[in-house]
Structure formats: structure tokens, C-alpha cells
Design a protein around this motif. Structure first.
Motif, PDB file in Angstrom:
ATOM      1  N   SER A 150      -1.866  -9.079   3.932  1.00 35.71           N
ATOM      2  CA  SER A 150      -2.287  -8.154   2.884  1.00 35.71           C
ATOM      3  C   SER A 150      -2.996  -6.940   3.480  1.00 35.71           C
ATOM      4  CB  SER A 150      -3.205  -8.850   1.876  1.00 35.71           C
ATOM      5  OG  SER A 150      -4.477  -9.153   2.439  1.00 35.71           O
ATOM      6  N   GLN A 151      -3.673  -7.148   4.601  1.00 30.33           N
ATOM      7  CA  GLN A 151      -4.338  -6.022   5.248  1.00 30.33           C
ATOM      8  C   GLN A 151      -3.318  -5.069   5.872  1.00 30.33           C
ATOM      9  OE1 GLN A 151      -7.786  -5.914   4.577  1.00 30.33           O
ATOM     10  NE2 GLN A 151      -6.861  -7.573   3.393  1.00 30.33           N
ATOM     11  N   GLU A 152      -2.220  -5.624   6.381  1.00 33.69           N
ATOM     12  CA  GLU A 152      -1.135  -4.789   6.906  1.00 33.69           C
ATOM     13  C   GLU A 152      -0.408  -4.076   5.773  1.00 33.69           C
ATOM     14  OE1 GLU A 152      -0.528  -4.154  10.116  1.00 33.69           O
ATOM     15  OE2 GLU A 152      -2.322  -5.366  10.544  1.00 33.69           O
ATOM     16  N   TYR A 153      -0.227  -4.789   4.680  1.00 34.08           N
ATOM     17  CA  TYR A 153       0.446  -4.200   3.513  1.00 34.08           C
ATOM     18  C   TYR A 153      -0.364  -3.019   2.978  1.00 34.08           C
ATOM     19  CZ  TYR A 153       2.888  -4.045  -0.995  1.00 34.08           C
ATOM     20  OH  TYR A 153       3.621  -3.657  -2.094  1.00 34.08           O
ATOM     21  N   ALA A 154      -1.678  -3.140   3.025  1.00 33.15           N
ATOM     22  CA  ALA A 154      -2.558  -2.090   2.508  1.00 33.15           C
ATOM     23  C   ALA A 154      -2.461  -0.804   3.327  1.00 33.15           C
ATOM     24  CB  ALA A 154      -3.998  -2.579   2.485  1.00 33.15           C
ATOM     25  N   SER A 195       1.965   3.527   3.476  1.00 32.73           N
ATOM     26  CA  SER A 195       1.853   4.737   2.668  1.00 32.73           C
ATOM     27  C   SER A 195       2.548   4.532   1.330  1.00 32.73           C
ATOM     28  CB  SER A 195       2.491   5.910   3.403  1.00 32.73           C
ATOM     29  OG  SER A 195       3.903   5.722   3.497  1.00 32.73           O
ATOM     30  N   MET A 196       2.341   5.461   0.416  1.00 36.85           N
ATOM     31  CA  MET A 196       2.985   5.390  -0.895  1.00 36.85           C
ATOM     32  C   MET A 196       4.502   5.454  -0.771  1.00 36.85           C
ATOM     33  SD  MET A 196       0.598   4.948  -3.065  1.00 36.85           S
ATOM     34  CE  MET A 196       1.436   5.293  -4.597  1.00 36.85           C
ATOM     35  N   GLU A 197       4.992   6.111   0.272  1.00 32.57           N
ATOM     36  CA  GLU A 197       6.434   6.198   0.493  1.00 32.57           C
ATOM     37  C   GLU A 197       6.978   4.905   1.101  1.00 32.57           C
ATOM     38  OE1 GLU A 197       4.231   8.506   1.566  1.00 32.57           O
ATOM     39  OE2 GLU A 197       4.635   9.958  -0.040  1.00 32.57           O
ATOM     40  N   GLU A 198       6.161   4.234   1.911  1.00 32.51           N
ATOM     41  CA  GLU A 198       6.613   3.032   2.604  1.00 32.51           C
ATOM     42  C   GLU A 198       6.605   1.795   1.706  1.00 32.51           C
ATOM     43  OE1 GLU A 198       5.220   3.743   7.218  1.00 32.51           O
ATOM     44  OE2 GLU A 198       3.677   3.308   5.706  1.00 32.51           O
ATOM     45  N   LYS A 199       5.657   1.710   0.801  1.00 37.32           N
ATOM     46  CA  LYS A 199       5.505   0.485   0.007  1.00 37.32           C
ATOM     47  C   LYS A 199       6.755   0.103  -0.790  1.00 37.32           C
ATOM     48  CE  LYS A 199       0.575  -0.325  -0.407  1.00 37.32           C
ATOM     49  NZ  LYS A 199      -0.600  -0.482  -1.290  1.00 37.32           N
ATOM     50  N   PRO A 200       7.414   1.035  -1.497  1.00 38.49           N
ATOM     51  CA  PRO A 200       8.631   0.642  -2.227  1.00 38.49           C
ATOM     52  C   PRO A 200       9.718   0.090  -1.310  1.00 38.49           C
ATOM     53  CG  PRO A 200       7.836   2.765  -3.007  1.00 38.49           C
ATOM     54  CD  PRO A 200       7.053   2.445  -1.774  1.00 38.49           C
ATOM     55  N   VAL A 243      -5.060  -7.895  -1.541  1.00 37.62           N
ATOM     56  CA  VAL A 243      -4.527  -9.260  -1.675  1.00 37.62           C
ATOM     57  C   VAL A 243      -3.668  -9.349  -2.931  1.00 37.62           C
ATOM     58  CG1 VAL A 243      -5.132 -11.686  -2.018  1.00 37.62           C
ATOM     59  CG2 VAL A 243      -6.460 -10.297  -0.421  1.00 37.62           C
ATOM     60  N   ALA A 244      -4.147  -8.779  -4.015  1.00 34.68           N
ATOM     61  CA  ALA A 244      -3.407  -8.809  -5.280  1.00 34.68           C
ATOM     62  C   ALA A 244      -2.043  -8.133  -5.141  1.00 34.68           C
ATOM     63  CB  ALA A 244      -4.225  -8.123  -6.373  1.00 34.68           C
ATOM     64  N   ASP A 245      -2.010  -6.976  -4.502  1.00 39.45           N
ATOM     65  CA  ASP A 245      -0.755  -6.250  -4.329  1.00 39.45           C
ATOM     66  C   ASP A 245       0.230  -7.032  -3.453  1.00 39.45           C
ATOM     67  OD1 ASP A 245      -1.703  -4.205  -5.893  1.00 39.45           O
ATOM     68  OD2 ASP A 245      -2.271  -2.921  -4.212  1.00 39.45           O
ATOM     69  N   TYR A 246      -0.285  -7.664  -2.421  1.00 32.76           N
ATOM     70  CA  TYR A 246       0.575  -8.452  -1.528  1.00 32.76           C
ATOM     71  C   TYR A 246       1.175  -9.643  -2.271  1.00 32.76           C
ATOM     72  CZ  TYR A 246       2.060 -11.495   2.258  1.00 32.76           C
ATOM     73  OH  TYR A 246       2.796 -12.324   3.073  1.00 32.76           O
ATOM     74  N   LEU A 247       0.372 -10.321  -3.067  1.00 33.98           N
ATOM     75  CA  LEU A 247       0.868 -11.477  -3.826  1.00 33.98           C
ATOM     76  C   LEU A 247       1.882 -11.054  -4.873  1.00 33.98           C
ATOM     77  CD1 LEU A 247      -2.458 -13.469  -4.242  1.00 33.98           C
ATOM     78  CD2 LEU A 247      -0.487 -14.124  -2.850  1.00 33.98           C
ATOM     79  N   ARG A 248       1.682  -9.891  -5.476  1.00 32.22           N
ATOM     80  CA  ARG A 248       2.655  -9.366  -6.438  1.00 32.22           C
ATOM     81  C   ARG A 248       4.006  -9.126  -5.773  1.00 32.22           C
ATOM     82  NH1 ARG A 248       4.671  -4.897  -6.355  1.00 32.22           N
ATOM     83  NH2 ARG A 248       3.052  -4.035  -4.998  1.00 32.22           N
ATOM     84  N   ALA A 249       3.975  -8.677  -4.525  1.00 34.71           N
ATOM     85  CA  ALA A 249       5.205  -8.340  -3.808  1.00 34.71           C
ATOM     86  C   ALA A 249       5.889  -9.563  -3.201  1.00 34.71           C
ATOM     87  CB  ALA A 249       4.904  -7.324  -2.706  1.00 34.71           C
ATOM     88  N   THR A 250       5.204 -10.685  -3.158  1.00 33.38           N
ATOM     89  CA  THR A 250       5.765 -11.886  -2.515  1.00 33.38           C
ATOM     90  C   THR A 250       5.816 -13.076  -3.468  1.00 33.38           C
ATOM     91  OG1 THR A 250       3.543 -12.364  -1.622  1.00 33.38           O
ATOM     92  CG2 THR A 250       5.114 -11.211  -0.174  1.00 33.38           C
ATOM     93  N   SER A 251       4.673 -13.628  -3.777  1.00 33.32           N
ATOM     94  CA  SER A 251       4.635 -14.832  -4.610  1.00 33.32           C
ATOM     95  C   SER A 251       5.237 -14.616  -5.988  1.00 33.32           C
ATOM     96  CB  SER A 251       3.188 -15.326  -4.757  1.00 33.32           C
ATOM     97  OG  SER A 251       3.130 -16.428  -5.634  1.00 33.32           O
TER      98      SER A 251
END
Length: 232
Positions: free
Chosen positions: A24-28, A31-36, A87-95
Motif C-alpha cells: 500500500s505504501q508503494e501504491y501510494a 501518480s494520478m496517471e499511473e494509478k489507473p 491501505v484503503a485504496d490498495y484494498l479497493r484495487a485488490t481485495s
């Protein structure tokens, strides 16, 4: 970071390190362009992996994967340094992607635990937020009681002093929520802190052995490496 892991359970593994926290720390850092792009990659990896297992006609393995992931999330929730939007954003993208995959196939996950807690901050405040982002409803009579206590300005430090005043109504509400989840197919975690086995008897009796229901029970302390029990 290489987001192409060997198994999707690696996204949540905590045997050597708390991967939910570390990843989650790496996910954070994205950039806004990379996340999608990373979200799409994670989604393709997860769905492709589960589709492959499904094509191999290994229902026991699909059930084990679900149990392992939810158990790892539960254990990580007890080991996180702190809970954050990262952490919340990472779990949304995975779990949440994983839970949705199982839902689309008519499979419901029931995860139950009667662990005890000396510090009520995690189960009453952190768990509801963390599991919601994971795609699981958090059902806990103690949390339901705490919500009522908050309305009356009762401090969390005094939770144990007042719980008896709210216990019956909160347990009744928890039972109603579980019943509705079982009828609608919503994945959930049922935590009854220091609860006896009768607290879980009805949902086990109603759903055990039925097609499309995965039942897991965790009695050993989540901080330890003890595994859950598959009651399906």
C-alpha cells in the motif's frame, strides 16, 4: 515495483512481512496517471488467475484461496502500524476485485471469529473501515453497541463498563444483519469478541454444506500464525 506477483495471495501475505502495508505504501507513490494503469494490471492479474483456477475445475482450491486471503486481511488488520487511505485504496484495487469475482459466481464468504481484544480501538474503529474497502461487511455486536455509545458521548475507554446495557439489542441487530447477508449473498466478517460458539451456530447451521457458501472460523489469536478452520 513489479505488481505481477506469482499468486494473488501474495498481495496479502504476511508471513515474512505485512504485504498489505508494504504494498500500500508503494501504491501510494503512484501518480494520478499511473494509478489507473496499475489498477487495470491488478484487475487483469487477479481475474486471470482466478479464471485459470476455475477452468481447471478445482473448487477446493478456489475455496482455499478465498479463505487464505480473508484470513490474511484479518491478520494484517491486527498488525498494521496504522490504518490510512493508502491501505484503503490498495484494498479497493485488490481485495474488492477478488470479492466481486466470487460474488459474480454466486459464492458467498462467511468469515467468523471470537478473538479477544484488550485494546478495543482496532475492532471498533479500524476493522469496519478496512473490511468495507476489502469488499466485506463487518458485523460485530460490540461495534454496533459502540455506535450507540458514541451517540451518548461515551468514551471508548469506558466501553466495557457500558456494553451490558447495549448487549441484547446489538446482538439482535447483528443476527438480523447476518440473516440479510445470507439471503442476499453479501460477503461478511462476523466478529463476536470473546463470544461463545452459540453466537455462530445459526449461520453455520443455515449455510454449512450448501452450494456457494464458504464458511471459515478463526479462533486462534490473529497475531499468531494459527490458521482458520474451513467449515464449508
Amino acid at each position: 515495483m513489479n505488481w505481477n506477483v506469482g499468486k494473488i495471495t501474495d498481495y496479502f501475505d504476511n508471513r515474512n512481512q505485512n504485504n498489505i502495508w508494504e504494498y500500500s505504501q508503494e501504491y501510494a507513490k503512484l501518480s494520478m496517471e499511473e494509478k489507473p494503469k496499475v489498477d487495470a494490471l491488478l484487475r487483469d492479474n487477479i481475474q486471470g488467475y482466478l479464471d485459470y483456477i476455475e477452468s481447471m475445475r478445482q473448487p477446493d482450491l478456489l475455496r482455499m484461496i478465498a479463505g487464505t486471503i480473508v484470513d490474511d486481511i484479518y491478520r494484517s488488520a491486527n498488525l498494521l502500524y496504522y490504518y490510512s487511505d493508502d491501505v484503503a485504496d490498495y484494498l479497493r484495487a485488490t481485495s474488492a476485485v477478488i470479492m466481486n469475482w466470487y460474488s459474480k459466481r454466486g459464492i458467498q464468504i462467511h468469515y467468523m471469529s471470537n478473538n479477544t481484544y484488550s485494546d478495543m480501538q482496532r475492532p471498533l474503529i479500524v476493522f469496519p473501515m478496512m473490511f468495507k474497502r476489502s469488499g466485506l461487511l463487518f458485523i460485530c455486536p460490540q461495534h454496533i453497541a459502540w455506535q450507540e455509545m458514541e451517540k451518548r458521548d461515551i468514551l471508548i475507554e469506558h466501553f466495557c463498563l457500558y456494553f451490558k446495557d447495549f448487549e441484547k439489542s446489538s446482538r439482535d441487530e447483528a443476527s438480523d444483519l447476518i440473516q440479510r447477508c445470507c439471503e442476499s449473498g453479501v460477503h461478511y466478517i462476523h466478529l463476536d469478541i470473546d463470544g461463545g460458539l452459540p453466537s455462530f451456530e445459526k449461520e453455520i447451521r443455515d449455510c454449512r454444506g450448501k452450494k456457494g457458501h464458504y464458511l471459515f472460523f478463526k479462533e486462534e489469536a490473529p497475531q499468531d500464525s494459527g490458521k482458520y478452520v474451513d467449515l464449508s
